[in-house]
Scaffold this motif. Sequence first.
Motif, PDB file in Angstrom:
ATOM      1  N   PRO A 285       0.788  -1.234   0.000  1.00  0.00           N
ATOM      2  CA  PRO A 285       0.000   0.000   0.000  1.00  0.00           C
ATOM      3  C   PRO A 285       0.821   1.285   0.000  1.00  0.00           C
ATOM      4  O   PRO A 285       0.317   2.335  -0.402  1.00  0.00           O
ATOM      5  N   ASP A 286       2.082   1.221   0.434  1.00  0.00           N
ATOM      6  CA  ASP A 286       2.918   2.428   0.460  1.00  0.00           C
ATOM      7  C   ASP A 286       3.561   2.740  -0.886  1.00  0.00           C
ATOM      8  O   ASP A 286       4.133   3.809  -1.064  1.00  0.00           O
ATOM      9  N   PHE A 287       3.479   1.810  -1.832  1.00  0.00           N
ATOM     10  CA  PHE A 287       4.087   2.009  -3.154  1.00  0.00           C
ATOM     11  C   PHE A 287       3.353   3.150  -3.859  1.00  0.00           C
ATOM     12  O   PHE A 287       2.120   3.191  -3.872  1.00  0.00           O
ATOM     13  N   PRO A 288       4.097   4.102  -4.451  1.00  0.00           N
ATOM     14  CA  PRO A 288       3.444   5.271  -5.065  1.00  0.00           C
ATOM     15  C   PRO A 288       2.545   4.893  -6.250  1.00  0.00           C
ATOM     16  O   PRO A 288       2.980   4.225  -7.179  1.00  0.00           O
ATOM     17  N   ASN A 289       1.291   5.354  -6.209  1.00  0.00           N
ATOM     18  CA  ASN A 289       0.355   5.100  -7.301  1.00  0.00           C
ATOM     19  C   ASN A 289       0.867   5.638  -8.630  1.00  0.00           C
ATOM     20  O   ASN A 289       0.575   5.072  -9.679  1.00  0.00           O
ATOM     21  N   ALA A 290       1.612   6.732  -8.585  1.00  0.00           N
ATOM     22  CA  ALA A 290       2.144   7.326  -9.817  1.00  0.00           C
ATOM     23  C   ALA A 290       3.143   6.406 -10.514  1.00  0.00           C
ATOM     24  O   ALA A 290       3.461   6.608 -11.686  1.00  0.00           O
ATOM     25  N   ASN A 291       3.639   5.395  -9.811  1.00  0.00           N
ATOM     26  CA  ASN A 291       4.618   4.463 -10.372  1.00  0.00           C
ATOM     27  C   ASN A 291       3.976   3.159 -10.846  1.00  0.00           C
ATOM     28  O   ASN A 291       4.674   2.187 -11.109  1.00  0.00           O
ATOM     29  N   ILE A 292       2.657   3.146 -10.925  1.00  0.00           N
ATOM     30  CA  ILE A 292       1.918   1.948 -11.333  1.00  0.00           C
ATOM     31  C   ILE A 292       1.173   2.266 -12.630  1.00  0.00           C
ATOM     32  O   ILE A 292       0.374   3.203 -12.678  1.00  0.00           O
ATOM     33  N   PHE A 293       1.448   1.477 -13.666  1.00  0.00           N
ATOM     34  CA  PHE A 293       0.819   1.699 -14.968  1.00  0.00           C
ATOM     35  C   PHE A 293      -0.033   0.498 -15.353  1.00  0.00           C
ATOM     36  O   PHE A 293       0.473  -0.615 -15.455  1.00  0.00           O
ATOM     37  N   LEU A 294      -1.312   0.749 -15.564  1.00  0.00           N
ATOM     38  CA  LEU A 294      -2.238  -0.255 -16.081  1.00  0.00           C
ATOM     39  C   LEU A 294      -2.412   0.064 -17.557  1.00  0.00           C
ATOM     40  O   LEU A 294      -3.265   0.874 -17.938  1.00  0.00           O
ATOM     41  N   GLU A 295      -1.542  -0.533 -18.384  1.00  0.00           N
ATOM     42  CA  GLU A 295      -1.571  -0.225 -19.815  1.00  0.00           C
ATOM     43  C   GLU A 295      -0.787  -1.250 -20.612  1.00  0.00           C
ATOM     44  O   GLU A 295      -0.067  -2.072 -20.056  1.00  0.00           O
ATOM     45  N   ASN A 296      -0.918  -1.148 -21.903  1.00  0.00           N
ATOM     46  CA  ASN A 296      -0.180  -1.988 -22.845  1.00  0.00           C
ATOM     47  C   ASN A 296       1.267  -1.494 -22.896  1.00  0.00           C
ATOM     48  O   ASN A 296       1.512  -0.305 -23.138  1.00  0.00           O
ATOM     49  N   PHE A 297       2.208  -2.388 -22.697  1.00  0.00           N
ATOM     50  CA  PHE A 297       3.631  -2.039 -22.735  1.00  0.00           C
ATOM     51  C   PHE A 297       4.004  -1.283 -23.996  1.00  0.00           C
ATOM     52  O   PHE A 297       4.771  -0.318 -23.948  1.00  0.00           O
ATOM     53  N   PHE A 298       3.466  -1.684 -25.123  1.00  0.00           N
ATOM     54  CA  PHE A 298       3.863  -1.086 -26.397  1.00  0.00           C
ATOM     55  C   PHE A 298       3.342   0.336 -26.565  1.00  0.00           C
ATOM     56  O   PHE A 298       3.762   1.042 -27.474  1.00  0.00           O
ATOM     57  N   MET A 299       2.460   0.775 -25.685  1.00  0.00           N
ATOM     58  CA  MET A 299       1.943   2.143 -25.707  1.00  0.00           C
ATOM     59  C   MET A 299       2.635   3.019 -24.656  1.00  0.00           C
ATOM     60  O   MET A 299       2.426   4.224 -24.621  1.00  0.00           O
ATOM     61  N   HIS A 300       3.451   2.430 -23.805  1.00  0.00           N
ATOM     62  CA  HIS A 300       4.065   3.150 -22.688  1.00  0.00           C
ATOM     63  C   HIS A 300       5.076   4.183 -23.189  1.00  0.00           C
ATOM     64  O   HIS A 300       5.811   3.950 -24.148  1.00  0.00           O
ATOM     65  N   GLN A 301       5.126   5.320 -22.501  1.00  0.00           N
ATOM     66  CA  GLN A 301       5.974   6.437 -22.942  1.00  0.00           C
ATOM     67  C   GLN A 301       7.087   6.813 -21.968  1.00  0.00           C
ATOM     68  O   GLN A 301       7.775   7.791 -22.192  1.00  0.00           O
ATOM     69  N   GLY A 302       7.308   6.080 -20.901  1.00  0.00           N
ATOM     70  CA  GLY A 302       8.335   6.445 -19.930  1.00  0.00           C
ATOM     71  C   GLY A 302       9.756   6.214 -20.442  1.00  0.00           C
ATOM     72  O   GLY A 302       9.974   5.608 -21.493  1.00  0.00           O
TER      73      GLY A 302
END
Length: 193
Positions: free
Chosen positions: A82-99
């Motif tokens: 629960p302490d893990f930052p929500n901003a560091n969690i991505f619910l998405e397709n890897f091939f669409m990721h932009q980080g």
Amino acid sequence: MFLDEAYWTNRYNEKSTGWDIGSPSTPLKQYLDQISNKGLKILIPGAGNAYEAKYAYDLGFEKVHILDFSPIPIAQFKQSCPDFPNANIFLENFFMHQGKYDLVLEQTFFCALDPQLRKEYVKKMQEILLPGGKLTGVLFAMEFDYPGPPFGATLEKYIQYFTPEFEILKLEACYNSIPPRQGSELFVQLRKS
């Protein structure tokens, strides 16, 4: 076979998750133990229940990120960490990721993708890694004689997939696999060319 979000969510719903060992994989755990720079920006794609992310975060890596496109493991991870930052969690397709990342940890993701996506995987890793960034983790050191996933490959095929886009720092038999996977894994460490 169409390995979309519905396929993987169904696998979680059916508790058909043979890849999930219930803890961080020993090779990645021991690799993380050796990194002194806790400021690295890390991504774990296809993270599932993200045991490696929790382990890294507990070690002090505050810039560790997870990505999965099934909501079930993401929800389970949020409950377990629960302490893990929500901003560091991505619910998405890897091939669409932009980080952009210093390090991508590979644990059962490459082998879960349709083999037709392997060139796209290599291209996407090139795109999201910062200059000098590394792709490190574990790959299956064999080809399976049944329809996947998982999908493996031979050492020679992995070399073909990853060169010349990456400098191969390590691609060798994994000496510290968990007992059921002894002799069937390769440890890989690649640097963006």
